[in-house]
Design a protein around this motif. Structure first.
Motif, PDB file in Angstrom:
ATOM      1  N   GLU A  57       0.815  -1.204   0.000  1.00 10.55           N
ATOM      2  CA  GLU A  57       0.000   0.000   0.000  1.00 10.55           C
ATOM      3  C   GLU A  57       0.853   1.261   0.000  1.00 10.55           C
ATOM      4  O   GLU A  57       0.444   2.305  -0.504  1.00 10.55           O
ATOM      5  CB  GLU A  57      -0.943   0.006   1.206  1.00 10.55           C
TER       6      GLU A  57
ATOM      7  N   ASP B  89      -0.208   4.265  -2.463  1.00 14.37           N
ATOM      8  CA  ASP B  89      -0.687   5.582  -2.021  1.00 14.37           C
ATOM      9  C   ASP B  89       0.361   6.686  -2.161  1.00 14.37           C
ATOM     10  O   ASP B  89       0.101   7.853  -1.850  1.00 14.37           O
ATOM     11  CB  ASP B  89      -1.210   5.528  -0.581  1.00 14.37           C
TER      12      ASP B  89
ATOM     13  N   SER C  21       3.192   7.162  -0.451  1.00 16.69           N
ATOM     14  CA  SER C  21       3.961   7.571   0.723  1.00 16.69           C
ATOM     15  C   SER C  21       5.422   7.150   0.609  1.00 16.69           C
ATOM     16  O   SER C  21       6.332   7.888   1.026  1.00 16.69           O
ATOM     17  CB  SER C  21       3.337   7.000   1.998  1.00 16.69           C
TER      18      SER C  21
END
Length: 252
Positions: free
Chosen positions: A124, A128, A130
């Motif tokens: 993830e 996303d 990050s």
């Protein structure tokens, strides 16, 4: 490497991961040594009271997998080869035992300090954005241009001092692979011992033992050594040839 040479460590008291994190030394000075089996066994003798060993559920030797990233023109490798004072490495490190993965940026400053920043990542984290933001903030590099460059696996034992902010890693069974696994080379018969401090220290029992047994610090980078071993015919490796000859009898 015959792991019997690590028998002196059997008598060391263990410590847990929480104890070790108190000696994280993310900003530090360090010294690395390439040590042959017989010398390693001798160096570890008599250090039982000075250090404890990481012990997790009875396991004291852990497998690390590391994927290094670089630009298509191997800018990070060449910065190291050319002796650039402020340089860095970018890597994804997987700790098999704890099943944790970190994205890390490791910087070497012009004051010869090693500064490491890292963030835990999952699938993830890449979806996303990050992980990409972290890499851009910490490295200042164009993230879109980075690509997998080298895969390294090895087994690690970690000691921490009972007296000082000092951590020691002993890496064995090093193996280097191209990201697509078409090229591979092992580095048997040696251990890479790294002694890490918050500042230069002359009172390290391990450093004193290494010196007594004729072990001298060397400039050793897993990324640069592995890249030179796999891609030496394609890249400039002059700076590393003396080390490569001593390790593997090549590079002449």
């Amino acid at each position: 490497m015959n792991m019997a040479v690590l028998n002196p460590l059997a008598g060391f008291c263990g410590h847990g991961l929480a104890d070790q994190m108190r000696v994280a030394l993310m900003d530090r000075v360090d010294a690395k040594f390439v040590v042959r089996p017989g010398a390693l066994e001798q160096c570890l003798q008599g250090l039982r009271g000075a250090y404890t060993i990481l012990d997790m559920d009875g396991c004291r030797r852990f497998v690390y997998d590391t994927l290094y990233f670089d630009s298509p023109d191997r800018r990070l490798f060449l910065d190291h080869h050319n002796g650039k004072l402020n340089r860095l490495k970018v890597r994804l490190r997987h700790y098999r035992h704890s099943k944790i993965m970190f994205l890390e940026v490791k910087k070497k400053t012009n004051r010869q300090r090693t500064v490491k920043t890292r963030v835990p990542v999952t699938f993830e984290s890449f979806v996303d954005g990050s992980a990409t933001r972290f890499l851009k903030e910490q490295s200042g590099l164009p993230v879109a241009g980075m690509q997998p460059a080298l895969f390294v696996s090895y087994q690690r034992i970690t000691l921490i001092s009972t007296q000082n902010p000092e951590r020691i890693t002993i890496d064995t069974q090093l193996a280097f692979h191209s990201p697509d696994r078409t090229l591979s080379v092992d580095l048997p018969g040696v251990a890479i011992v790294e002694v890490k401090h918050d500042r230069h220290s002359g009172c390290s029992p391990m450093l004193q033992s290494l010196a007594r047994h004729g072990c001298r610090p060397v400039a050793f980078s897993k990324y640069c050594v592995g890249t030179s071993l796999l891609y030496g015919s394609q890249l400039k490796t002059n700076r590393f040839k003396p080390l490569l000859r001593s390790l593997y009898g090549i590079g002449s």
